[in-house]
Design a protein around this motif. Structure first.
Motif, PDB file in Angstrom:
ATOM      1  N   PRO A 266      -7.841   2.157 -13.450  1.00  0.00           N
ATOM      2  CA  PRO A 266      -8.923   1.677 -12.591  1.00  0.00           C
ATOM      3  C   PRO A 266      -8.440   1.468 -11.157  1.00  0.00           C
ATOM      4  O   PRO A 266      -7.789   0.475 -10.869  1.00  0.00           O
ATOM      5  CB  PRO A 266      -9.306   0.328 -13.222  1.00  0.00           C
ATOM      6  CG  PRO A 266      -8.016  -0.144 -13.857  1.00  0.00           C
ATOM      7  CD  PRO A 266      -7.205   1.059 -14.181  1.00  0.00           C
ATOM      8  N   HIS A 267      -8.717   2.419 -10.232  1.00  0.00           N
ATOM      9  CA  HIS A 267      -8.479   2.323  -8.797  1.00  0.00           C
ATOM     10  C   HIS A 267      -7.063   1.877  -8.462  1.00  0.00           C
ATOM     11  O   HIS A 267      -6.857   0.907  -7.740  1.00  0.00           O
ATOM     12  CB  HIS A 267      -9.486   1.366  -8.152  1.00  0.00           C
ATOM     13  CG  HIS A 267     -10.903   1.806  -8.304  1.00  0.00           C
ATOM     14  ND1 HIS A 267     -11.706   1.276  -9.289  1.00  0.00           N
ATOM     15  CD2 HIS A 267     -11.655   2.712  -7.639  1.00  0.00           C
ATOM     16  CE1 HIS A 267     -12.898   1.836  -9.212  1.00  0.00           C
ATOM     17  NE2 HIS A 267     -12.898   2.716  -8.229  1.00  0.00           N
ATOM     18  N   ILE A 268      -6.077   2.566  -9.032  1.00  0.00           N
ATOM     19  CA  ILE A 268      -4.678   2.282  -8.724  1.00  0.00           C
ATOM     20  C   ILE A 268      -4.063   3.506  -8.047  1.00  0.00           C
ATOM     21  O   ILE A 268      -4.132   4.609  -8.577  1.00  0.00           O
ATOM     22  CB  ILE A 268      -3.894   1.922  -9.994  1.00  0.00           C
ATOM     23  CG1 ILE A 268      -4.411   0.589 -10.575  1.00  0.00           C
ATOM     24  CG2 ILE A 268      -2.397   1.826  -9.705  1.00  0.00           C
ATOM     25  CD1 ILE A 268      -3.701   0.159 -11.817  1.00  0.00           C
ATOM     26  N   TYR A 269      -3.491   3.311  -6.889  1.00  0.00           N
ATOM     27  CA  TYR A 269      -2.831   4.367  -6.131  1.00  0.00           C
ATOM     28  C   TYR A 269      -1.328   4.282  -6.390  1.00  0.00           C
ATOM     29  O   TYR A 269      -0.721   3.225  -6.188  1.00  0.00           O
ATOM     30  CB  TYR A 269      -3.100   4.212  -4.630  1.00  0.00           C
ATOM     31  CG  TYR A 269      -4.546   4.424  -4.231  1.00  0.00           C
ATOM     32  CD1 TYR A 269      -4.958   5.635  -3.691  1.00  0.00           C
ATOM     33  CD2 TYR A 269      -5.483   3.414  -4.385  1.00  0.00           C
ATOM     34  CE1 TYR A 269      -6.285   5.833  -3.312  1.00  0.00           C
ATOM     35  CE2 TYR A 269      -6.800   3.598  -4.017  1.00  0.00           C
ATOM     36  CZ  TYR A 269      -7.200   4.819  -3.477  1.00  0.00           C
ATOM     37  OH  TYR A 269      -8.499   4.992  -3.090  1.00  0.00           O
ATOM     38  N   ARG A 270      -0.750   5.409  -6.857  1.00  0.00           N
ATOM     39  CA  ARG A 270       0.691   5.470  -7.075  1.00  0.00           C
ATOM     40  C   ARG A 270       1.307   6.202  -5.906  1.00  0.00           C
ATOM     41  O   ARG A 270       1.019   7.375  -5.661  1.00  0.00           O
ATOM     42  CB  ARG A 270       1.011   6.173  -8.389  1.00  0.00           C
ATOM     43  CG  ARG A 270       0.510   5.409  -9.623  1.00  0.00           C
ATOM     44  CD  ARG A 270       0.819   6.159 -10.916  1.00  0.00           C
ATOM     45  NE  ARG A 270       2.214   6.499 -11.028  1.00  0.00           N
ATOM     46  CZ  ARG A 270       3.161   5.663 -11.465  1.00  0.00           C
ATOM     47  NH1 ARG A 270       2.828   4.436 -11.837  1.00  0.00           N
ATOM     48  NH2 ARG A 270       4.417   6.036 -11.529  1.00  0.00           N
ATOM     49  N   LEU A 271       2.193   5.554  -5.188  1.00  0.00           N
ATOM     50  CA  LEU A 271       2.826   6.124  -4.005  1.00  0.00           C
ATOM     51  C   LEU A 271       4.299   6.388  -4.290  1.00  0.00           C
ATOM     52  O   LEU A 271       4.801   6.134  -5.382  1.00  0.00           O
ATOM     53  CB  LEU A 271       2.657   5.176  -2.816  1.00  0.00           C
ATOM     54  CG  LEU A 271       1.221   4.682  -2.578  1.00  0.00           C
ATOM     55  CD1 LEU A 271       1.192   3.715  -1.414  1.00  0.00           C
ATOM     56  CD2 LEU A 271       0.279   5.838  -2.334  1.00  0.00           C
ATOM     57  N   GLU A 272       5.003   6.883  -3.289  1.00  0.00           N
ATOM     58  CA  GLU A 272       6.408   7.214  -3.440  1.00  0.00           C
ATOM     59  C   GLU A 272       7.255   5.951  -3.622  1.00  0.00           C
ATOM     60  O   GLU A 272       6.864   4.852  -3.210  1.00  0.00           O
ATOM     61  CB  GLU A 272       6.882   7.989  -2.202  1.00  0.00           C
ATOM     62  CG  GLU A 272       8.290   8.538  -2.341  1.00  0.00           C
ATOM     63  CD  GLU A 272       8.775   9.146  -1.042  1.00  0.00           C
ATOM     64  OE1 GLU A 272       8.166   8.842  -0.009  1.00  0.00           O
ATOM     65  OE2 GLU A 272       9.752   9.893  -1.060  1.00  0.00           O
ATOM     66  N   ASP A 273       8.423   6.146  -4.225  1.00  0.00           N
ATOM     67  CA  ASP A 273       9.415   5.081  -4.414  1.00  0.00           C
ATOM     68  C   ASP A 273       8.893   3.947  -5.306  1.00  0.00           C
ATOM     69  O   ASP A 273       9.286   2.791  -5.148  1.00  0.00           O
ATOM     70  CB  ASP A 273       9.877   4.510  -3.071  1.00  0.00           C
ATOM     71  CG  ASP A 273      10.551   5.568  -2.212  1.00  0.00           C
ATOM     72  OD1 ASP A 273      11.133   6.507  -2.791  1.00  0.00           O
ATOM     73  OD2 ASP A 273      10.482   5.442  -0.979  1.00  0.00           O
ATOM     74  N   GLY A 274       7.991   4.255  -6.242  1.00  0.00           N
ATOM     75  CA  GLY A 274       7.512   3.242  -7.171  1.00  0.00           C
ATOM     76  C   GLY A 274       6.473   2.291  -6.596  1.00  0.00           C
ATOM     77  O   GLY A 274       6.107   1.312  -7.244  1.00  0.00           O
ATOM     78  N   LEU A 275       5.999   2.573  -5.399  1.00  0.00           N
ATOM     79  CA  LEU A 275       5.010   1.694  -4.772  1.00  0.00           C
ATOM     80  C   LEU A 275       3.624   1.969  -5.343  1.00  0.00           C
ATOM     81  O   LEU A 275       3.221   3.127  -5.482  1.00  0.00           O
ATOM     82  CB  LEU A 275       4.996   1.901  -3.257  1.00  0.00           C
ATOM     83  CG  LEU A 275       4.056   0.995  -2.468  1.00  0.00           C
ATOM     84  CD1 LEU A 275       4.503  -0.448  -2.568  1.00  0.00           C
ATOM     85  CD2 LEU A 275       3.993   1.438  -1.007  1.00  0.00           C
ATOM     86  N   ARG A 276       2.903   0.890  -5.689  1.00  0.00           N
ATOM     87  CA  ARG A 276       1.542   1.024  -6.211  1.00  0.00           C
ATOM     88  C   ARG A 276       0.599   0.115  -5.427  1.00  0.00           C
ATOM     89  O   ARG A 276       0.997  -0.974  -5.000  1.00  0.00           O
ATOM     90  CB  ARG A 276       1.483   0.634  -7.691  1.00  0.00           C
ATOM     91  CG  ARG A 276       2.310   1.509  -8.602  1.00  0.00           C
ATOM     92  CD  ARG A 276       2.125   1.110 -10.051  1.00  0.00           C
ATOM     93  NE  ARG A 276       2.937   1.907 -10.939  1.00  0.00           N
ATOM     94  CZ  ARG A 276       2.890   1.813 -12.271  1.00  0.00           C
ATOM     95  NH1 ARG A 276       2.064   0.953 -12.833  1.00  0.00           N
ATOM     96  NH2 ARG A 276       3.667   2.569 -13.019  1.00  0.00           N
ATOM     97  N   PHE A 277      -0.609   0.607  -5.300  1.00  0.00           N
ATOM     98  CA  PHE A 277      -1.650  -0.192  -4.637  1.00  0.00           C
ATOM     99  C   PHE A 277      -2.829  -0.332  -5.589  1.00  0.00           C
ATOM    100  O   PHE A 277      -3.475   0.648  -5.953  1.00  0.00           O
ATOM    101  CB  PHE A 277      -2.093   0.454  -3.331  1.00  0.00           C
ATOM    102  CG  PHE A 277      -3.300  -0.195  -2.716  1.00  0.00           C
ATOM    103  CD1 PHE A 277      -3.318  -1.564  -2.468  1.00  0.00           C
ATOM    104  CD2 PHE A 277      -4.443   0.542  -2.401  1.00  0.00           C
ATOM    105  CE1 PHE A 277      -4.429  -2.168  -1.908  1.00  0.00           C
ATOM    106  CE2 PHE A 277      -5.549  -0.057  -1.845  1.00  0.00           C
ATOM    107  CZ  PHE A 277      -5.545  -1.411  -1.598  1.00  0.00           C
ATOM    108  N   ASP A 278      -3.081  -1.550  -6.047  1.00  0.00           N
ATOM    109  CA  ASP A 278      -4.217  -1.848  -6.931  1.00  0.00           C
ATOM    110  C   ASP A 278      -5.399  -2.240  -6.050  1.00  0.00           C
ATOM    111  O   ASP A 278      -5.452  -3.346  -5.500  1.00  0.00           O
ATOM    112  CB  ASP A 278      -3.863  -2.989  -7.880  1.00  0.00           C
ATOM    113  CG  ASP A 278      -4.901  -3.161  -8.984  1.00  0.00           C
ATOM    114  OD1 ASP A 278      -6.088  -2.887  -8.725  1.00  0.00           O
ATOM    115  OD2 ASP A 278      -4.521  -3.590 -10.093  1.00  0.00           O
ATOM    116  N   ALA A 279      -6.332  -1.311  -5.900  1.00  0.00           N
ATOM    117  CA  ALA A 279      -7.476  -1.542  -5.002  1.00  0.00           C
ATOM    118  C   ALA A 279      -8.448  -2.574  -5.556  1.00  0.00           C
ATOM    119  O   ALA A 279      -9.221  -3.168  -4.795  1.00  0.00           O
ATOM    120  CB  ALA A 279      -8.215  -0.228  -4.745  1.00  0.00           C
ATOM    121  N   ASP A 280      -8.425  -2.798  -6.870  1.00  0.00           N
ATOM    122  CA  ASP A 280      -9.318  -3.813  -7.443  1.00  0.00           C
ATOM    123  C   ASP A 280      -8.810  -5.222  -7.182  1.00  0.00           C
ATOM    124  O   ASP A 280      -9.586  -6.153  -6.952  1.00  0.00           O
ATOM    125  CB  ASP A 280      -9.470  -3.587  -8.953  1.00  0.00           C
ATOM    126  CG  ASP A 280     -10.221  -2.302  -9.265  1.00  0.00           C
ATOM    127  OD1 ASP A 280     -11.121  -1.952  -8.468  1.00  0.00           O
ATOM    128  OD2 ASP A 280      -9.902  -1.662 -10.269  1.00  0.00           O
TER     129      ASP A 280
END
Length: 371
Positions: A266-280
């Motif tokens: 659910p609206h999770i962005y997986r970025l480089e180097d293990g970084l994640r952004f949970d938009a919820d």
């Protein structure tokens, strides 16, 4: 901020409940105490009046009773209606109508005793100060904390009333009439006692401490509830988050630094180097580190991730964050600066300003994780 406000509201509610409980408890306590003191004061008042009358127990000559019409009033005791009596004195003969309430509250029942009392009190009238002083002394033995006052009213032959008061008569307007007794053949002498006992006189220091402790106890209930709630959540409530992700690594090389991302449910962005952004949850995560973003910062970051080449112009940012048109360039710069701070705390991502636009980038090669 909302949690702090809710806690303050709960605390104020507990304090208000404590104050209301103290007021109700104090009111019932005061009523109970006053009922006790009134009962004691009525008894003491009758004793004081009896002692004052005993001082006037003089011998009455038989000839003085010859002109008194000793009407039989005892037969009328059960009638709740005015009583008619007739008297003969040096002023002549006259009929008097005695209200039933006065008749029934005369301290002497036989009519001849009443007649004798009329003669005695005419020569030796009662004194309000003397009666009140004696009443105070009797109440002093039982440590009554309030004030007393006495009124004596006398009705003459022509039914004109004259009143005298004790020196504490200033309390009459604040006090309640405790009891009234009548004396004489035609109930011409009325003796009324007044009791004045405000709550600050009736309550002892122990009572004050009890009511204060009640308020403090209700206030402490809030802290006990808050503490038990924390213990309960720590022991029995577990937070479980489930994220379904599909990862297919693809290496992308671009001429300019970019970031690669993918939005999965659910609206999770997986970025480089293990970084994640949970938009919820407006949360940046990198391993064990987490950073909570403000709603505007989270909205701006998601705008960068959804934009082509991760680039947004000033106008696009203003329309994104303030669609109602209330945003200014100063607001824009402030929110970009705040997002930079969040990113620097947990990653190497940067936001650069180029040609009235902002670019989100990472200086390394990045993987894009498609759905």
């Amino acid at each position: 901020m909302d949690d702090i406000r809710e806690k303050w509201q709960m605390l104020l509610i507990c304090i208000a409940i404590g104050i209301i409980a103290a007021i109700i408890t104090g009111w019932f306590l005061y009523q109970n105490r006053m009922e006790f003191w009134k009962m004691q004061a009525r008894s003491a008042f009758r004793v004081a009046l009896g002692e004052e009358l005993q001082k006037r127990s003089v011998e009455i000559p038989f000839s003085a009773q010859e002109n008194i019409d000793l009407s039989v009033m005892d037969a009328n005791d059960r009638k709740k209606e005015p009583i008619k009596v007739s008297m003969i004195s040096k002023y002549g003969e006259k009929n008097f109508i005695i209200p039933y309430e006065k008749h029934i509250h005369n301290i002497e029942r036989p009519s001849d005793w009443r007649a004798i009392r009329s003669i005695v009190l005419e020569d030796h009238p009662l004194i309000a100060d003397s009666l009140n002083l004696l009443w105070k002394e009797l109440l002093g033995w039982i440590e009554y904390p309030g004030k007393t006052a006495v009124r004596i009213s006398v009705m003459d032959w022509w039914e004109h009333e004259a009143c005298s008061y004790s020196e504490d008569s200033l309390y009459l307007s604040k006090s309640d009439s405790l009891d009234t007794h009548y004396l004489g053949y035609r109930c011409e002498v009325g003796v009324t006692g007044y009791l004045y006992g405000p709550w600050w006189m009736i309550f002892s220091w122990k009572d004050m401490l009890l009511l204060g402790a009640l308020i403090v106890s209700c206030t402490l209930l809030y802290f006990v509830y808050d503490y038990m709630s924390r213990i309960y959540h720590r022991l029995f409530v577990k937070e479980i988050s489930v994220v379904v992700e599909k990862e297919v690594p693809v290496v992308i090389e671009k001429e300019i630094p970019v970031i690669a991302c993918h939005e999965s449910q659910p609206h999770i962005y997986r970025l480089e180097d293990g970084l994640r952004f949970d938009a919820d949850l407006n949360m940046l995560k990198n391993g064990d580190m987490c950073v909570k973003l403000t709603p505007l910062s989270a909205k701006l970051l998601r705008g960068f991730l959804d934009a082509k080449d991760f680039k947004l112009s000033n106008d696009e940012i203003l329309n994104l964050l303030w669609p109602d048109g209330n945003g200014t360039l100063n607001n824009l710069h402030t929110n970009v600066k705040r997002l930079r701070g969040y990113l620097s705390r947990i990653s190497n991502y940067k936001i650069e300003n180029k040609n009235f636009s902002y670019l989100l980038k990472n200086p390394h090669f990045i993987e894009e994780i498609p759905e």
